[in-house]
Design an enzyme around this catalytic site. Structure first.
Site, PDB file in Angstrom:
ATOM      1  N   GLY A   1      79.477  41.273 -61.521  1.00 22.81           N
ATOM      2  CA  GLY A   1      80.332  40.111 -61.202  1.00 22.81           C
ATOM      3  C   GLY A   1      79.841  38.905 -61.099  1.00 22.81           C
ATOM      4  N   ASP A   2      78.542  39.244 -60.090  1.00 16.63           N
ATOM      5  CA  ASP A   2      77.548  38.244 -60.180  1.00 16.63           C
ATOM      6  C   ASP A   2      76.965  37.418 -61.308  1.00 16.63           C
ATOM      7  OD1 ASP A   2      77.481  37.468 -57.048  1.00 16.63           O
ATOM      8  OD2 ASP A   2      77.117  39.807 -57.200  1.00 16.63           O
ATOM      9  N   SER A   3      76.338  38.522 -62.337  1.00 22.38           N
ATOM     10  CA  SER A   3      75.955  38.186 -63.420  1.00 22.38           C
ATOM     11  C   SER A   3      76.688  37.544 -64.290  1.00 22.38           C
ATOM     12  CB  SER A   3      75.384  39.444 -64.163  1.00 22.38           C
ATOM     13  OG  SER A   3      74.356  39.976 -63.090  1.00 22.38           O
TER      14      SER A   3
END
Length: 400
Positions: A172-174
């Site tokens: 999700g962060d990436s």
């Protein structure tokens, strides 16, 4: 590896005010392709990624050399008026600002987008957050796992009889970082026409939602809620992980009619291709479990390397499940320099993934690993007119 500044973003000045993964990965990508990324870190501890990792060889995180690569690190206490004044001078000269504070933090410091663009109309501000800069949830703390769940990914990941699983990386962060980079490059293109910068509002849950294929549309039209299906794609067969001898596993994708016929031939069972249970795409999907069982019984009798060679000879898509040791030894990784080596002052030679995608004329590169905390503080201060004496005074007051 190419020299510093030869990438397509050569000359782009970026200020990164971010910690952990989403904001810093955005900065990493820009730095990989030639941008001058100045990472502002707290003087005391720096980015928590400097301490993250399953193990800390030589007391240092193996994560930091990757996510901090191609950046210059300066320390600056943004909670002090002098620290914010210095940050403002840096931003006045920048093309891009990346920040992933909780929404409202920059405004509290008098550095919201509206204030920043008055001083630097060409500035592009990438704001990375859990839920976006607007809406009733904007001020909530949003970590990757929450955004992955809200965007729909967690519910469809894992085995159907078990709780939702994590993808194995902070996907999700990436994804949010990548969407922020897309927004920045789009804004740079628009700035060529208008002369003005703009704000990019990259929300974690929306970045996950963006890659969820037809999940929402299928429910809207049919009422079907997509569920966890483990290693299979329901109705698409054969396409699964199968056991090999000695506990190894192989991935086989043979769901097209002609490909399945080649797989049946390779199995020594060409009659499967004309069997009514498996002769068509729909039939194979309806009998997916039974078909996977037949294939699994056959693959168990093969060692992985021999089976890979046999299937490749028969034109059947297949592959091993790669781990880091496999990547380091594989001919395709080597031929394309997918993994490169860079010099680290403590670790020595360090291997990591290269810069992707590959550009034919202005490729990205890993020029140096994540720097020491504050390694470039004096250098960056000098660029805004503060000499060594001024830097020493700021250091004495805890500003840098």
């Amino acid at each position: 590896m190419s020299e510093a500044g030869n990438g397509p973003l050569k000359g782009l000045k970026v200020i990164e005010m971010g910690t952990l993964i989403a904001g810093p990965f955005c900065g990493q990508i820009l730095g990989d392709f030639g941008a001058d990324v100045v990472k502002i870190e707290d003087p005391g501890t720096g980015d928590p990624m400097r301490q993250w990792g399953r193990s800390l060889p030589k007391g240092l995180s193996p994560w930091w050399p990757v996510i901090g690569r191609n950046k210059r690190s300066m320390t600056l206490n943004l909670r002090t008026p002098e620290g914010r004044e210095i940050a403002q001078k840096l931003i006045d000269q920048a093309d891009v600002l990346i920040e992933n504070f909780r929404p409202g933090t920059l405004e509290k410091w008098g550095m919201g987008y509206e204030a920043l663009k008055l001083r630097n109309p060409r500035l592009i501000v990438a704001r990375v957050s859990g839920f976006g800069q607007t809406g009733p949830w904007a001020s909530r703390a949003g970590y990757g796992l929450i955004g992955e769940a809200m965007g729909g990914l967690r519910h469809v990941t894992g085995e159907p009889d078990r709780p939702p699983a994590r993808a194995g990386i902070s996907i999700g962060d990436s994804l949010t970082a990548m969407h922020a980079v897309m927004g920045i490059t789009m804004a740079l293109h628009a700035r060529e026409r208008t002369g003005r910068g703009q704000m990019i509002d990259a929300a974690l849950y929306e970045s996950v939602l963006a890659v969820m294929e037809n999940l929402v549309t299928e429910y809207d039209l049919t009422g079907y809620v997509r569920e966890r299906s483990g290693s299979i794609l329901p109705g698409i067969a054969p396409s699964n992980v199968y056991p090999c001898a000695e506990g190894e596993m192989i991935l086989i994708g043979g769901n097209g009619d002609t490909v399945f016929a080649r797989l049946a031939e390779a199995m020594g069972k060409p009659e499967l291709a004309s069997d009514p249970r498996y002769a068509t795409h729909a039939a194979r999907g309806a009998n997916q479990g039974e078909l996977d069982g037949l294939i699994g019984d056959w693959t168990k009798g093969w060692k992985l390397d021999a089976l890979l060679a046999h299937l490749e000879e028969n034109g059947v898509p297949c592959g091993r499940i790669f781990r880091a040791p496999d990547m380091l030894e594989h001919e395709q990784f080597k031929a394309r320099e997918a993994i490169v080596e860079t010099d680290h002052p403590v670790f020595g030679k360090v291997k990591m993934q290269n810069a992707f995608p590959k550009l034919s004329e202005t490729p990205g590169a890993v020029r140096w690993p994540g720097p020491d905390l504050g390694q470039h503080t004096d250098e960056v201060l000098a660029e805004i007119g503060l000499d060594a004496e001024a830097a020493a005074a700021l250091r004495g007051k805890g500003v840098v």
